[in-house]
Design a protein around this motif. Structure first.
Motif, PDB file in Angstrom:
ATOM      1  N   THR A 124       0.829  -1.212   0.000  1.00  0.00           N
ATOM      2  CA  THR A 124       0.000   0.000   0.000  1.00  0.00           C
ATOM      3  C   THR A 124       0.855   1.250   0.000  1.00  0.00           C
ATOM      4  N   LEU A 125       1.927   1.243   0.781  1.00  0.00           N
ATOM      5  CA  LEU A 125       2.772   2.435   0.909  1.00  0.00           C
ATOM      6  C   LEU A 125       3.776   2.576  -0.227  1.00  0.00           C
ATOM      7  N   ALA A 126       3.762   1.622  -1.154  1.00  0.00           N
ATOM      8  CA  ALA A 126       4.634   1.708  -2.327  1.00  0.00           C
ATOM      9  C   ALA A 126       3.822   1.767  -3.623  1.00  0.00           C
ATOM     10  N   GLU A 127       2.506   1.981  -3.500  1.00  0.00           N
ATOM     11  CA  GLU A 127       1.652   1.983  -4.687  1.00  0.00           C
ATOM     12  C   GLU A 127       2.102   3.064  -5.662  1.00  0.00           C
ATOM     13  N   LEU A 147       1.210   7.572  -6.858  1.00  0.00           N
ATOM     14  CA  LEU A 147       0.584   8.323  -5.768  1.00  0.00           C
ATOM     15  C   LEU A 147       1.640   9.024  -4.934  1.00  0.00           C
ATOM     16  N   SER A 148       1.241  10.113  -4.291  1.00  0.00           N
ATOM     17  CA  SER A 148       2.140  10.762  -3.335  1.00  0.00           C
ATOM     18  C   SER A 148       2.192   9.931  -2.066  1.00  0.00           C
ATOM     19  N   HIS A 149       3.171  10.197  -1.217  1.00  0.00           N
ATOM     20  CA  HIS A 149       3.261   9.490   0.056  1.00  0.00           C
ATOM     21  C   HIS A 149       2.043   9.787   0.931  1.00  0.00           C
ATOM     22  N   GLU A 194      -1.024  10.357  -0.181  1.00  0.00           N
ATOM     23  CA  GLU A 194      -2.134   9.577  -0.720  1.00  0.00           C
ATOM     24  C   GLU A 194      -2.014   8.107  -0.315  1.00  0.00           C
ATOM     25  N   ARG A 195      -0.815   7.577  -0.365  1.00  0.00           N
ATOM     26  CA  ARG A 195      -0.606   6.189   0.032  1.00  0.00           C
ATOM     27  C   ARG A 195      -0.946   5.976   1.503  1.00  0.00           C
ATOM     28  N   ASN A 241      -4.609   6.091   2.073  1.00  0.00           N
ATOM     29  CA  ASN A 241      -5.198   4.836   1.601  1.00  0.00           C
ATOM     30  C   ASN A 241      -5.056   3.728   2.640  1.00  0.00           C
ATOM     31  N   TYR A 242      -3.953   3.735   3.373  1.00  0.00           N
ATOM     32  CA  TYR A 242      -3.770   2.741   4.427  1.00  0.00           C
ATOM     33  C   TYR A 242      -4.859   2.869   5.479  1.00  0.00           C
ATOM     34  N   ALA A 285       6.621   6.403   6.201  1.00  0.00           N
ATOM     35  CA  ALA A 285       5.743   7.066   5.244  1.00  0.00           C
ATOM     36  C   ALA A 285       5.585   8.548   5.572  1.00  0.00           C
TER      37      ALA A 285
END
Length: 200
Positions: free
Chosen positions: A75-78, A81-83, A85-86, A89-90, A141
């Motif tokens: 999720t944090l490497a999607e 996207l910006s950090h 946004e990631r 999303n989490y 993140a």
């Protein structure tokens, strides 16, 4: 009934079966026989892989966190996207899974923390290691988001990550008590205020 065979498959089958059952009923409320019958495994095989129910609980938590942390990493490497946004999303995924009635997706940290921390030191330490891994990733993140300019926080990144994890853990417990998404909505509002996500 899920039949499993072979050394690795048998151990894997026991753990996979147990995730759903323990997620629904807790650790103390589940007998080994219920798990083994559901997994299609004889009792003797269980003790080949786990020396005791406590050792099994420790292994179950370690297995859960291994998969959970891999999911966070994804999720944090999607890409694209910006950090910020990631990271947001989490939290959205947290709400979606903890608000779900699907017990397979429930967080065992939320389910078992209060139950086993006073009963089993090995299981408490497994919870501690797993939650520390989550906080480590959220910290990273936040640091990346600050460097990128998509996040702005007042406190140190580690302290912010700890605050957010505690916030969402508490929201998960309150959502169970109230049986509504209101605690999650409040947590999301507070999270946005703390992180101040912005486009880059």
């Amino acid at each position: 009934m899920a039949q499993v065979s072979g050394n690795i498959d048998t151990r894997r089958g026991i753990l996979d079966t147990a995730h759903g059952i323990v997620g629904a009923k807790g650790f103390s409320g589940v007998g080994l026989n219920e798990i083994l019958v559901a997994a299609g495994v004889p009792k003797g095989s269980f003790y080949h892989y786990f020396g005791s129910k406590e050792a099994f609980g420790e292994a179950l938590l370690a297995d859960y966190f291994e998969a959970y942390l891999a999911d966070i990493d994804a999720t944090l490497a999607e890409p694209g996207l910006s950090h910020a946004e990631r990271l947001m999303n989490y939290w959205r995924k947290w709400q979606a899974t903890q608000g779900s009635i699907d017990y397979q997706r429930k967080c065992l940290a939320v389910k078992l923390a209060a139950e086993v921390s006073d009963l089993s030191e090995p299981m408490r330490l497994a919870l501690k290691r797993g939650t520390a891994g989550i906080i480590d990733r959220v910290t990273g993140a936040i640091q990346a988001g600050i460097a990128e300019g998509s996040l702005k926080v007042e406190a140190e990144p580690r302290a912010t990550a700890e605050t957010l994890y505690h916030l969402w853990l508490g929201a998960s417990l309150m959502a169970k008590i109230e049986r509504t998404d209101v605690p999650f909505e409040a947590a999301m509002t507070t999270t946005r205020r703390i992180l101040e996500p912005r486009p880059v």
